[in-house]
Write a protein that holds these residues in place. Structure first.
Motif, PDB file in Angstrom:
ATOM      1  N   TYR A 196     -17.162  30.307 -30.112  1.00 23.25           N
ATOM      2  CA  TYR A 196     -15.913  30.181 -30.857  1.00 23.25           C
ATOM      3  C   TYR A 196     -16.017  30.825 -32.236  1.00 23.25           C
ATOM      4  CZ  TYR A 196     -11.919  27.708 -32.997  1.00 23.25           C
ATOM      5  OH  TYR A 196     -10.752  27.389 -33.634  1.00 23.25           O
ATOM      6  N   ALA A 206      -9.762  35.508 -29.998  1.00 23.26           N
ATOM      7  CA  ALA A 206      -9.211  34.285 -30.596  1.00 23.26           C
ATOM      8  C   ALA A 206      -8.632  33.362 -29.525  1.00 23.26           C
ATOM      9  CB  ALA A 206      -8.144  34.639 -31.631  1.00 23.26           C
ATOM     10  N   TYR A 207      -7.884  33.927 -28.595  1.00 19.41           N
ATOM     11  CA  TYR A 207      -7.215  33.113 -27.576  1.00 19.41           C
ATOM     12  C   TYR A 207      -8.208  32.546 -26.564  1.00 19.41           C
ATOM     13  CZ  TYR A 207      -3.951  31.653 -23.948  1.00 19.41           C
ATOM     14  OH  TYR A 207      -3.264  30.905 -23.029  1.00 19.41           O
ATOM     15  N   THR A 230      -7.308  36.044 -36.058  1.00 14.50           N
ATOM     16  CA  THR A 230      -5.885  35.766 -36.224  1.00 14.50           C
ATOM     17  C   THR A 230      -5.284  36.647 -37.308  1.00 14.50           C
ATOM     18  OG1 THR A 230      -6.072  33.478 -35.456  1.00 14.50           O
ATOM     19  CG2 THR A 230      -4.223  33.984 -36.903  1.00 14.50           C
ATOM     20  N   ARG A 268     -12.596  26.172 -25.759  1.00 16.60           N
ATOM     21  CA  ARG A 268     -12.909  24.924 -26.444  1.00 16.60           C
ATOM     22  C   ARG A 268     -12.179  23.744 -25.791  1.00 16.60           C
ATOM     23  NH1 ARG A 268     -12.438  24.280 -32.946  1.00 16.60           N
ATOM     24  NH2 ARG A 268     -14.603  23.714 -33.380  1.00 16.60           N
ATOM     25  N   GLU A 269     -10.918  23.951 -25.433  1.00 19.52           N
ATOM     26  CA  GLU A 269     -10.171  22.906 -24.738  1.00 19.52           C
ATOM     27  C   GLU A 269     -10.764  22.636 -23.368  1.00 19.52           C
ATOM     28  OE1 GLU A 269      -5.678  23.819 -26.483  1.00 19.52           O
ATOM     29  OE2 GLU A 269      -6.265  24.552 -24.510  1.00 19.52           O
ATOM     30  N   ARG A 300     -12.016  32.508 -35.189  1.00 16.09           N
ATOM     31  CA  ARG A 300     -10.618  32.504 -34.771  1.00 16.09           C
ATOM     32  C   ARG A 300      -9.701  32.876 -35.939  1.00 16.09           C
ATOM     33  NH1 ARG A 300      -6.122  30.102 -35.313  1.00 16.09           N
ATOM     34  NH2 ARG A 300      -7.046  28.722 -36.866  1.00 16.09           N
ATOM     35  N   GLU A 301     -10.036  32.372 -37.130  1.00 13.63           N
ATOM     36  CA  GLU A 301      -9.186  32.641 -38.291  1.00 13.63           C
ATOM     37  C   GLU A 301      -9.165  34.124 -38.641  1.00 13.63           C
ATOM     38  OE1 GLU A 301     -10.366  28.413 -38.245  1.00 13.63           O
ATOM     39  OE2 GLU A 301     -11.496  30.288 -38.085  1.00 13.63           O
ATOM     40  N   THR A 330     -11.428  32.056 -26.703  1.00 14.84           N
ATOM     41  CA  THR A 330     -12.371  31.059 -27.222  1.00 14.84           C
ATOM     42  C   THR A 330     -11.664  29.752 -27.568  1.00 14.84           C
ATOM     43  OG1 THR A 330     -12.200  32.033 -29.446  1.00 14.84           O
ATOM     44  CG2 THR A 330     -14.042  32.741 -28.062  1.00 14.84           C
ATOM     45  N   SER A 331     -10.417  29.823 -27.999  1.00 17.18           N
ATOM     46  CA  SER A 331      -9.665  28.594 -28.261  1.00 17.18           C
ATOM     47  C   SER A 331      -9.415  27.828 -26.973  1.00 17.18           C
ATOM     48  CB  SER A 331      -8.332  28.915 -28.951  1.00 17.18           C
ATOM     49  OG  SER A 331      -8.538  29.462 -30.234  1.00 17.18           O
ATOM     50  N   ARG A 332      -9.022  28.550 -25.925  1.00 12.62           N
ATOM     51  CA  ARG A 332      -8.802  27.893 -24.635  1.00 12.62           C
ATOM     52  C   ARG A 332     -10.129  27.396 -24.051  1.00 12.62           C
ATOM     53  NH1 ARG A 332      -4.975  28.976 -26.814  1.00 12.62           N
ATOM     54  NH2 ARG A 332      -5.486  26.860 -27.473  1.00 12.62           N
ATOM     55  N   ASN A 334      -5.974  27.264 -18.196  1.00  9.27           N
ATOM     56  CA  ASN A 334      -6.569  27.993 -19.317  1.00  9.27           C
ATOM     57  C   ASN A 334      -7.405  29.172 -18.842  1.00  9.27           C
ATOM     58  OD1 ASN A 334      -5.490  26.482 -21.389  1.00  9.27           O
ATOM     59  ND2 ASN A 334      -7.348  25.297 -21.798  1.00  9.27           N
TER      60      ASN A 334
END
Length: 392
Positions: free
Chosen positions: A368, A329-330, A378, A336-337, A374-375, A332-334, A299
């Motif tokens: 995030y 978006a990408y 997106t 979180r994981e 993120r929405e 911060t999503s990664r 990630n």
């Protein structure tokens, strides 16, 4: 000072930096490790910001690099991204302070201020003489700020009268000035104002009870017929399009900070994996722990590649809204994981501040969400893909 590449920069993106840039990163890294890391857990737990760090950050050039008036040497957007990464890999709250001060506030002055305003305010912010805040979000207006802003600005001769409220404003409990965005009642357009926080009618109250970025001093701001002269109106901010230009500039920096937060959690997990013994050997020798660490590194590596390219596009004058939106978006999503996997690798100890992953895990939630959820990011990218806006 010797520059040592990060082990977490698996594909050596730091090799893109020039010699002077690498030296500056090495100096910053040494200061963060010596001064910030040993004490930041305490500030996080107490929800206090270490204001004594403002001047050293300024002396290191962290508040100066992006601006022609103050940059100590010519530098790239990729370098400035790595500065944000270095800050966040030690503490996301310090990185957020810098993002507000150096990105949002100074960025607003740089992009939207007159030459006179730039000359007056940017050097003072870059030196740490003044602390700034950026007042856009409101109690009832966040993602819909373009249309939903309720704070008003009314022209009264040579002054403007600002009335309304702001929420979640970082640095606002101790800022000297706040950039306030308000809707002009005459033409309905959003305009920006430099508001000294000592102005009558201006008040800021700390938001308590946060579980993320606890040292960041977010505040509710009340503007009760606050009067500011026309000279403090940002002369090149005439619509929300100008406001958005500031957000575009800083959104990619948040993506970089997300990568730094991921790295901070990952590095903590790697250290722990080499120290914690279970079943007669370190847990780093167990397959399932290695799997978690490899997923974290994947990630991080993918995200670094994206943010590096977005910064290169900024230097080339090619970056657009959808580019920074996808990166934010990408990444911060990664993130979180990644922080969740890093915490998982520590088992129960992962929720204790002592081992650091818990702080990165909690702080990731704020990164995030702010600077565009993120929405919303997106939908910005989706509009570019399809040619159709899906915003409500």
């Amino acid at each position: 000072m010797t520059f040592e590449p990060l082990a977490s920069d698996f594909y050596s993106y730091e090799s893109l930096l020039g010699a002077r840039e690498r030296a500056a990163i090495a100096e910053l890294r040494a200061w963060l490790e010596a001064e910030v890391r040993p004490v930041i857990n305490g500030y996080w737990e107490r929800a206090e910001f270490p204001t004594q760090f403002v001047k050293p950050l300024a002396d290191l050039g962290v508040l100066s690099y992006a601006w022609d008036e103050t940059a100590p040497f010519e530098n790239s957007a990729v370098f400035r991204g790595f500065v944000a990464l270095e800050l966040a890999r030690v503490d996301a709250s310090v990185a957020t302070f810098v993002g507000v001060q150096n990105g949002l506030v100074t960025g607003a002055l740089s992009l939207c201020g007159s030459d006179e305003q730039r000359a007056e305010w940017i050097p003072r912010l870059a030196s740490g003489e003044l602390v700034g805040a950026f007042g856009l979000t409101e109690p009832l207006s966040g993602s819909d700020s373009a249309q939903g802003l309720r704070t008003t600005a009314t022209r009264d001769g040579d002054e403007w009268v600002l009335t309304g409220a702001k929420r979640w404003i970082g640095n606002a409990t101790f800022s000297d000035i706040t950039i306030i965005w308000a809707k002009d009642v005459e033409d309905g357009q959003v305009k920006g104002f430099i508001v000294p926080t000592s102005t009558p009618g201006y008040s800021a109250t700390k938001i308590e009870g946060k579980i993320s970025l606890r040292p960041v001093q977010n505040a509710d701001i009340t503007l009760d017929h606050v009067r500011v002269p026309e000279s403090l109106r940002l002369q090149r901010a005439n619509s929300f399009r100008d406001t958005a230009s500031v957000l575009r500039l800083t959104r990619a920096e948040v993506a970089w900070a997300a990568v730094g937060t991921s790295i901070g959690a990952y590095e903590a997990a790697v250290r722990y994996a080499g120290e914690r013994v279970q079943f007669g050997r370190t847990i780093g020798s167990h397959q399932l722990i290695q799997d978690l660490l490899v997923k974290c590194l994947g990630n991080i590596t993918a995200s670094i590649g994206m943010v590096v390219r977005v910064s290169e596009m900024l230097d080339a004058g090619e970056q657009r809204d959808e580019h920074s939106a996808l990166a934010k978006a990408y990444a911060t999503s990664r993130m979180r994981e990644t922080v969740a996997w890093a915490r998982e690798a520590m088992g129960g100890n992962g929720i204790v501040l002592e081992h650091e992953a818990a702080r990165f895990f909690a702080d990731a939630e704020a990164l995030y969400s702010y600077e565009g959820t993120r929405e919303m990011n997106t939908l910005i990218v989706g509009r570019k893909i399809t040619g159709t806006a899906a915003f409500v």
